[in-house]
Design a protein around this motif. Structure first.
Motif, PDB file in Angstrom:
ATOM      1  N   SER A  21      -6.528   1.868  10.200  1.00  0.00           N
ATOM      2  CA  SER A  21      -6.466   3.178   9.522  1.00  0.00           C
ATOM      3  C   SER A  21      -5.253   3.199   8.603  1.00  0.00           C
ATOM      4  CB  SER A  21      -6.373   4.319  10.544  1.00  0.00           C
ATOM      5  OG  SER A  21      -5.182   4.204  11.305  1.00  0.00           O
ATOM      6  N   GLY A  22      -5.171   4.233   7.779  1.00  0.00           N
ATOM      7  CA  GLY A  22      -3.983   4.495   6.978  1.00  0.00           C
ATOM      8  C   GLY A  22      -3.595   3.370   6.034  1.00  0.00           C
ATOM      9  N   ILE A  23      -2.285   3.148   5.924  1.00  0.00           N
ATOM     10  CA  ILE A  23      -1.762   2.123   5.026  1.00  0.00           C
ATOM     11  C   ILE A  23      -2.319   0.755   5.401  1.00  0.00           C
ATOM     12  CG2 ILE A  23       0.320   0.920   4.265  1.00  0.00           C
ATOM     13  CD1 ILE A  23       1.854   3.529   4.657  1.00  0.00           C
ATOM     14  N   ARG A  40      -5.186  -0.158   6.803  1.00  0.00           N
ATOM     15  CA  ARG A  40      -6.562  -0.376   6.349  1.00  0.00           C
ATOM     16  C   ARG A  40      -6.606  -0.499   4.830  1.00  0.00           C
ATOM     17  NH1 ARG A  40     -11.134   3.725   8.253  1.00  0.00           N
ATOM     18  NH2 ARG A  40      -9.899   5.138   6.970  1.00  0.00           N
ATOM     19  N   GLY A  41      -5.822   0.317   4.141  1.00  0.00           N
ATOM     20  CA  GLY A  41      -5.781   0.215   2.686  1.00  0.00           C
ATOM     21  C   GLY A  41      -5.284  -1.137   2.234  1.00  0.00           C
ATOM     22  N   ALA A  62       0.292   9.602   1.791  1.00  0.00           N
ATOM     23  CA  ALA A  62      -0.700  10.617   2.138  1.00  0.00           C
ATOM     24  C   ALA A  62      -1.837  10.031   2.973  1.00  0.00           C
ATOM     25  CB  ALA A  62      -1.256  11.264   0.869  1.00  0.00           C
ATOM     26  N   THR A  63      -1.527   9.756   4.241  1.00  0.00           N
ATOM     27  CA  THR A  63      -2.527   9.330   5.221  1.00  0.00           C
ATOM     28  C   THR A  63      -2.270  10.094   6.508  1.00  0.00           C
ATOM     29  OG1 THR A  63      -1.172   7.544   6.128  1.00  0.00           O
ATOM     30  CG2 THR A  63      -2.592   6.998   4.263  1.00  0.00           C
ATOM     31  N   ALA A  64      -3.263  10.127   7.378  1.00  0.00           N
ATOM     32  CA  ALA A  64      -3.116  10.744   8.713  1.00  0.00           C
ATOM     33  C   ALA A  64      -2.550  12.160   8.645  1.00  0.00           C
ATOM     34  CB  ALA A  64      -2.237   9.867   9.596  1.00  0.00           C
ATOM     35  N   GLN A 113      -0.494  13.422   6.464  1.00  0.00           N
ATOM     36  CA  GLN A 113       0.834  13.563   5.860  1.00  0.00           C
ATOM     37  C   GLN A 113       0.807  14.469   4.632  1.00  0.00           C
ATOM     38  OE1 GLN A 113       4.181  12.233   6.208  1.00  0.00           O
ATOM     39  NE2 GLN A 113       3.503  12.100   8.323  1.00  0.00           N
ATOM     40  N   GLU A 114      -0.302  14.411   3.893  1.00  0.00           N
ATOM     41  CA  GLU A 114      -0.385  15.210   2.681  1.00  0.00           C
ATOM     42  C   GLU A 114      -0.360  16.708   2.976  1.00  0.00           C
ATOM     43  OE1 GLU A 114      -4.538  14.361   4.136  1.00  0.00           O
ATOM     44  OE2 GLU A 114      -2.663  13.243   3.901  1.00  0.00           O
ATOM     45  N   LEU A 127      -2.269   7.323  -1.377  1.00  0.00           N
ATOM     46  CA  LEU A 127      -2.365   5.982  -0.807  1.00  0.00           C
ATOM     47  C   LEU A 127      -2.646   4.926  -1.869  1.00  0.00           C
ATOM     48  CD1 LEU A 127      -2.469   4.053   1.586  1.00  0.00           C
ATOM     49  CD2 LEU A 127      -4.870   4.694   1.914  1.00  0.00           C
ATOM     50  N   ASP A 128      -3.585   5.178  -2.764  1.00  0.00           N
ATOM     51  CA  ASP A 128      -3.924   4.161  -3.761  1.00  0.00           C
ATOM     52  C   ASP A 128      -2.758   3.878  -4.696  1.00  0.00           C
ATOM     53  OD1 ASP A 128      -6.450   3.529  -2.878  1.00  0.00           O
ATOM     54  OD2 ASP A 128      -7.470   5.006  -4.152  1.00  0.00           O
TER      55      ASP A 128
END
Length: 247
Positions: A16-18, A20-21, A179-181, A183-184, A193-194
């Protein structure tokens, strides 16, 4: 420079999050990627392995499974982490402290220990640890998180020194708020994230590989003490303590 193509990459905490990205970016660049987590679900283009970084036996089983299937593994990324608030006036906070240190710091060390002999035997490879801007500018609402990430930073520095000459490079990813989980929702300044990953992949591909992968959004935290802004920023971050009960 961290070569991004034709690598075999394990990202522990990459479900998940960073993590997975980052896994997706390595796949897009032409690498084979295995993501590890406590309850990994099948993901298109990604292989998975079950691993609990607080359980030494789980780590060793995952290591054996990954190396049996991918003897050419040459990149290990340690992403697993938890962020827990703590009220240091309440002794019960110690449960959150222990969970945080066991996951973020000891988990990182155990994963590195499990795979370092393999990478040294290959004579080449990359270990990428993950600390945080909070390692350099604490967020008092999450004291053990900051301490654990400062520990990851210090450990990474020593690891790099000890692996010098082995062919295994060591780099440290230092994220700001991303901005994951959710945070945003709590931090309007969290980077998309991108956009964050765009900067990270560009920095990873830079020659020579930086010891610390620092995007623009984390520089104010990383260098706050040097720049004379530390006290002001820490006071600002301390305002979040007002969200604790009875404050």
């Amino acid at each position: 420079m961290v070569k991004l193509t034709d690598r075999t990459v394990l990202i522990v905490g990459g479900t998940s999050g960073i993590g997975r990205g980052l896994a997706r970016r390595f796949v897009d660049a032409g690498s084979t990627v295995i993501v590890g987590g406590r309850s990994p679900e099948p993901q298109d283009g990604l292989e998975t392995v079950r691993i609990d970084v607080t359980d030494p036996d789980s780590i060793l089983r995952a290591r054996d499974d990954v190396l049996d299937a991918h003897p050419a593994l040459d990149v290990v990324v340690t992403m697993s982490g938890v962020m827990l608030t703590e009220d240091l006036r309440d002794p019960a906070h110690i449960a959150a402290t222990e969970t945080t240190i066991a996951t973020n710091l000891l988990g990182t060390i155990r994963v590195i220990d499990a795979f370092t002999p393999h990478l040294i035997a290959r004579g080449a490879g990359t270990i990428l640890t993950v600390s945080s801007g909070i390692a350099f500018l604490p967020f008092p609402l999450m004291p053990a998180y900051g301490a654990s990430k400062a520990g990851v930073h210090a450990y990474t520095e020593s690891l790099r020194a000890q692996l010098a000459g082995t062919g295994v490079e060591v780099a440290e990813l230092v994220p700001p708020a991303v901005a994951t989980a959710g945070q945003e929702k709590v931090n309007p300044a969290a980077l998309p994230l991108d956009a964050y990953l765009d900067e990270v992949m560009e920095l990873l591909a830079t020659e020579p590989t930086a010891h610390e992968i620092l995007v623009q959004g984390v520089l104010m935290h990383r260098w706050a003490e040097r720049d004379g802004t530390y006290a002001e920023l820490l006071e600002r971050r301390s305002q979040a303590l007002n969200t604790l009960p009875n404050r």
